[in-house]
Scaffold this motif. Structure first.
Motif, PDB file in Angstrom:
ATOM      1  N   PRO A  24     -12.432  17.501   4.882  1.00  0.00           N
ATOM      2  CA  PRO A  24     -13.733  18.147   4.692  1.00  0.00           C
ATOM      3  C   PRO A  24     -14.762  17.689   5.725  1.00  0.00           C
ATOM      4  O   PRO A  24     -14.717  16.568   6.238  1.00  0.00           O
ATOM      5  CB  PRO A  24     -14.146  17.677   3.294  1.00  0.00           C
ATOM      6  CG  PRO A  24     -13.457  16.349   3.141  1.00  0.00           C
ATOM      7  CD  PRO A  24     -12.127  16.529   3.817  1.00  0.00           C
ATOM      8  N   LEU A  25     -15.702  18.591   6.008  1.00  0.00           N
ATOM      9  CA  LEU A  25     -16.834  18.244   6.859  1.00  0.00           C
ATOM     10  C   LEU A  25     -17.834  17.441   6.047  1.00  0.00           C
ATOM     11  O   LEU A  25     -18.287  17.874   4.979  1.00  0.00           O
ATOM     12  CB  LEU A  25     -17.504  19.516   7.383  1.00  0.00           C
ATOM     13  CG  LEU A  25     -18.753  19.322   8.250  1.00  0.00           C
ATOM     14  CD1 LEU A  25     -18.418  18.598   9.543  1.00  0.00           C
ATOM     15  CD2 LEU A  25     -19.425  20.668   8.538  1.00  0.00           C
ATOM     16  N   ALA A  44     -10.888   8.261  10.659  1.00  0.00           N
ATOM     17  CA  ALA A  44      -9.705   7.478  10.314  1.00  0.00           C
ATOM     18  C   ALA A  44      -9.208   7.803   8.918  1.00  0.00           C
ATOM     19  O   ALA A  44      -7.994   7.816   8.660  1.00  0.00           O
ATOM     20  CB  ALA A  44     -10.012   5.989  10.441  1.00  0.00           C
ATOM     21  N   ALA A  45     -10.129   8.061   8.007  1.00  0.00           N
ATOM     22  CA  ALA A  45      -9.757   8.372   6.624  1.00  0.00           C
ATOM     23  C   ALA A  45      -9.258   9.802   6.459  1.00  0.00           C
ATOM     24  O   ALA A  45      -8.660  10.133   5.435  1.00  0.00           O
ATOM     25  CB  ALA A  45     -10.944   8.134   5.702  1.00  0.00           C
ATOM     26  N   GLY A  46      -9.537  10.659   7.457  1.00  0.00           N
ATOM     27  CA  GLY A  46      -9.047  12.025   7.390  1.00  0.00           C
ATOM     28  C   GLY A  46     -10.113  13.089   7.258  1.00  0.00           C
ATOM     29  O   GLY A  46      -9.798  14.276   7.216  1.00  0.00           O
ATOM     30  N   ALA A  47     -11.389  12.686   7.201  1.00  0.00           N
ATOM     31  CA  ALA A  47     -12.483  13.646   7.085  1.00  0.00           C
ATOM     32  C   ALA A  47     -13.022  14.007   8.468  1.00  0.00           C
ATOM     33  O   ALA A  47     -12.623  13.438   9.485  1.00  0.00           O
ATOM     34  CB  ALA A  47     -13.601  13.078   6.216  1.00  0.00           C
ATOM     35  N   ALA A  65     -21.541  22.011   4.866  1.00  0.00           N
ATOM     36  CA  ALA A  65     -20.653  20.853   4.762  1.00  0.00           C
ATOM     37  C   ALA A  65     -19.983  20.787   3.397  1.00  0.00           C
ATOM     38  O   ALA A  65     -20.461  21.374   2.419  1.00  0.00           O
ATOM     39  CB  ALA A  65     -21.444  19.572   5.007  1.00  0.00           C
ATOM     40  N   GLY A  66     -18.896  20.013   3.339  1.00  0.00           N
ATOM     41  CA  GLY A  66     -18.274  19.768   2.050  1.00  0.00           C
ATOM     42  C   GLY A  66     -19.123  18.871   1.179  1.00  0.00           C
ATOM     43  O   GLY A  66     -19.139  19.009  -0.048  1.00  0.00           O
ATOM     44  N   ALA A  67     -19.846  17.943   1.810  1.00  0.00           N
ATOM     45  CA  ALA A  67     -20.751  17.038   1.108  1.00  0.00           C
ATOM     46  C   ALA A  67     -21.673  16.401   2.136  1.00  0.00           C
ATOM     47  O   ALA A  67     -21.426  16.448   3.343  1.00  0.00           O
ATOM     48  CB  ALA A  67     -19.981  15.959   0.342  1.00  0.00           C
ATOM     49  N   ALA A 206     -20.385   7.152   3.120  1.00  0.00           N
ATOM     50  CA  ALA A 206     -19.798   8.311   3.788  1.00  0.00           C
ATOM     51  C   ALA A 206     -18.455   8.688   3.174  1.00  0.00           C
ATOM     52  O   ALA A 206     -18.157   9.879   2.973  1.00  0.00           O
ATOM     53  CB  ALA A 206     -19.647   8.020   5.278  1.00  0.00           C
ATOM     54  N   LEU A 207     -17.624   7.689   2.874  1.00  0.00           N
ATOM     55  CA  LEU A 207     -16.341   7.976   2.233  1.00  0.00           C
ATOM     56  C   LEU A 207     -16.537   8.573   0.847  1.00  0.00           C
ATOM     57  O   LEU A 207     -15.767   9.442   0.415  1.00  0.00           O
ATOM     58  CB  LEU A 207     -15.508   6.702   2.138  1.00  0.00           C
ATOM     59  CG  LEU A 207     -14.979   6.133   3.453  1.00  0.00           C
ATOM     60  CD1 LEU A 207     -14.290   4.792   3.197  1.00  0.00           C
ATOM     61  CD2 LEU A 207     -14.021   7.100   4.131  1.00  0.00           C
ATOM     62  N   THR A 208     -17.574   8.120   0.141  1.00  0.00           N
ATOM     63  CA  THR A 208     -17.871   8.701  -1.167  1.00  0.00           C
ATOM     64  C   THR A 208     -18.198  10.178  -1.028  1.00  0.00           C
ATOM     65  O   THR A 208     -17.735  11.006  -1.821  1.00  0.00           O
ATOM     66  CB  THR A 208     -19.029   7.943  -1.832  1.00  0.00           C
ATOM     67  OG1 THR A 208     -18.664   6.563  -1.993  1.00  0.00           O
ATOM     68  CG2 THR A 208     -19.371   8.528  -3.193  1.00  0.00           C
ATOM     69  N   ALA A 209     -18.993  10.523  -0.018  1.00  0.00           N
ATOM     70  CA  ALA A 209     -19.287  11.933   0.222  1.00  0.00           C
ATOM     71  C   ALA A 209     -18.007  12.700   0.542  1.00  0.00           C
ATOM     72  O   ALA A 209     -17.801  13.824   0.056  1.00  0.00           O
ATOM     73  CB  ALA A 209     -20.305  12.072   1.354  1.00  0.00           C
ATOM     74  N   GLY A 210     -17.134  12.100   1.360  1.00  0.00           N
ATOM     75  CA  GLY A 210     -15.877  12.771   1.669  1.00  0.00           C
ATOM     76  C   GLY A 210     -15.038  13.032   0.440  1.00  0.00           C
ATOM     77  O   GLY A 210     -14.472  14.131   0.269  1.00  0.00           O
ATOM     78  N   CYS A 211     -14.955  12.051  -0.449  1.00  0.00           N
ATOM     79  CA  CYS A 211     -14.185  12.236  -1.681  1.00  0.00           C
ATOM     80  C   CYS A 211     -14.851  13.249  -2.609  1.00  0.00           C
ATOM     81  O   CYS A 211     -14.167  14.013  -3.307  1.00  0.00           O
ATOM     82  CB  CYS A 211     -13.988  10.896  -2.376  1.00  0.00           C
ATOM     83  SG  CYS A 211     -12.896   9.759  -1.480  1.00  0.00           S
ATOM     84  N   LEU A 212     -16.180  13.278  -2.621  1.00  0.00           N
ATOM     85  CA  LEU A 212     -16.891  14.279  -3.426  1.00  0.00           C
ATOM     86  C   LEU A 212     -16.558  15.698  -2.973  1.00  0.00           C
ATOM     87  O   LEU A 212     -16.568  16.630  -3.783  1.00  0.00           O
ATOM     88  CB  LEU A 212     -18.401  14.075  -3.306  1.00  0.00           C
ATOM     89  CG  LEU A 212     -19.077  13.150  -4.292  1.00  0.00           C
ATOM     90  CD1 LEU A 212     -20.523  12.931  -3.873  1.00  0.00           C
ATOM     91  CD2 LEU A 212     -19.011  13.704  -5.712  1.00  0.00           C
ATOM     92  N   ALA A 213     -16.284  15.847  -1.689  1.00  0.00           N
ATOM     93  CA  ALA A 213     -15.983  17.182  -1.162  1.00  0.00           C
ATOM     94  C   ALA A 213     -14.648  17.720  -1.659  1.00  0.00           C
ATOM     95  O   ALA A 213     -14.405  18.928  -1.563  1.00  0.00           O
ATOM     96  CB  ALA A 213     -15.999  17.149   0.368  1.00  0.00           C
ATOM     97  N   VAL A 214     -13.793  16.840  -2.204  1.00  0.00           N
ATOM     98  CA  VAL A 214     -12.471  17.296  -2.637  1.00  0.00           C
ATOM     99  C   VAL A 214     -12.241  17.131  -4.133  1.00  0.00           C
ATOM    100  O   VAL A 214     -11.154  17.459  -4.622  1.00  0.00           O
ATOM    101  CB  VAL A 214     -11.349  16.584  -1.842  1.00  0.00           C
ATOM    102  CG1 VAL A 214     -11.489  16.875  -0.358  1.00  0.00           C
ATOM    103  CG2 VAL A 214     -11.316  15.087  -2.104  1.00  0.00           C
ATOM    104  N   THR A 215     -13.223  16.610  -4.875  1.00  0.00           N
ATOM    105  CA  THR A 215     -13.104  16.536  -6.330  1.00  0.00           C
ATOM    106  C   THR A 215     -14.473  16.755  -6.961  1.00  0.00           C
ATOM    107  O   THR A 215     -15.484  16.286  -6.442  1.00  0.00           O
ATOM    108  CB  THR A 215     -12.534  15.194  -6.814  1.00  0.00           C
ATOM    109  OG1 THR A 215     -12.497  15.187  -8.252  1.00  0.00           O
ATOM    110  CG2 THR A 215     -13.356  14.014  -6.342  1.00  0.00           C
TER     111      THR A 215
END
Length: 269
Positions: A24-25, A44-47, A65-67, A206-215
């Protein structure tokens, strides 16, 4: 005391897989000191990171954006306007956002800004150290960006904040605490070297936002981000025992930390 719920290592592992698969963006209005590190950690995490706080551009990115991450680490009057525009735009578009109220409490202007943003359109997650979370409910905060309290001391404030704004609160510390006011999860992974590299907490936002974009489960998203980062920190410290090499190793381990590692190593309580 509220105990852990159905947030399991397997559920966290699935979020990690989705983060990699969906890429996700993540739009970051963040600390200029660590913008590059944060962007590299997301990659690195994939976002996919986007890093701008210019008001004329930021609101456009926020809507698509996704989040969105709003981090107050080096906030200025200009970037504050970008934050307000992004939060408004994200809310209108139904995009989740994360508030990282860096140094809230001892610094009055940014403390007031954090309150303004909460009132403007509540985030899905507030992520901070214990002193910052306490400051959002009337406390005085910590010493600059450093906490003078621990997550358990901030637990009542975190539950209150979660209930008032219908959000999840992630409190960082030796044992991280995440609550949505009803459910509470504790994450016991991590390593002391994570406190000796600038920007690790910013990366967590930032990683929290990335995870929010997918759940759609904010508590699960905050837990997944915390587990991903802290497990990567443990692995990085095992092969890079000094801060400089650790920072590089942390990026490598964010890439290497997969669902199997999470299922085997996540320490949730």
């Amino acid at each position: 005391m509220v105990t852990t719920t159905s947030v399991t290592a397997d559920a966290v592992a699935r979020v990690r897989e989705d983060l990699r698969d969906q890429a996700p963006l993540v739009h970051c209005l963040t600390n200029l000191v660590v913008a590059n590190f944060t962007a590299n950690a997301l990659l690195a995490a994939g976002a996919s990171p986007a890093m701008t706080d210019t008001p004329e551009d930021a609101h456009v990115l926020a809507a698509g954006a996704g989040a969105v991450l709003v981090n107050l680490g080096t906030v200025t009057h200009a970037s504050a306007e970008g934050m307000r525009a992004s939060v408004t735009s994200a809310a209108r578009a139904g995009r989740p956002w994360v508030l990282d109220p860096v140094a809230a409490g001892p610094l009055p202007w940014r403390t007031a800004l954090a309150g303004d943003l909460l009132a403007l359109a509540p985030p899905a997650v507030v992520r901070g150290n214990a002193s910052e979370v306490l400051a959002l409910t009337g406390g005085t905060g910590g010493r600059g960006v450093e906490s003078t309290a621990d997550p358990e001391q901030a637990w009542p404030a975190a539950r209150s904040l979660a209930g008032t704004y219908a959000l999840s609160v992630a409190v960082s510390g030796p044992v991280d605490l995440i609550t949505d006011g009803e459910r509470t999860v504790r994450v016991a992974n991590g390593h002391p070297l994570m406190t000796r590299v600038t920007g690790v907490g910013c990366v967590l936002g930032a990683l929290t936002a990335g995870c929010l974009a997918v759940t759609g489960d904010a508590l699960l998203a905050a837990t997944a981000a915390t587990v991903l980062l802290t497990l990567a920190g443990e692995a990085a410290a095992a092969r890079a025992p000094r801060p400089g090499s650790f920072a590089t190793a942390l990026l490598d381990e964010l890439d290497a930390t997969d669902a199997d590692r999470i299922r085997a190593g996540a320490r949730l309580a």
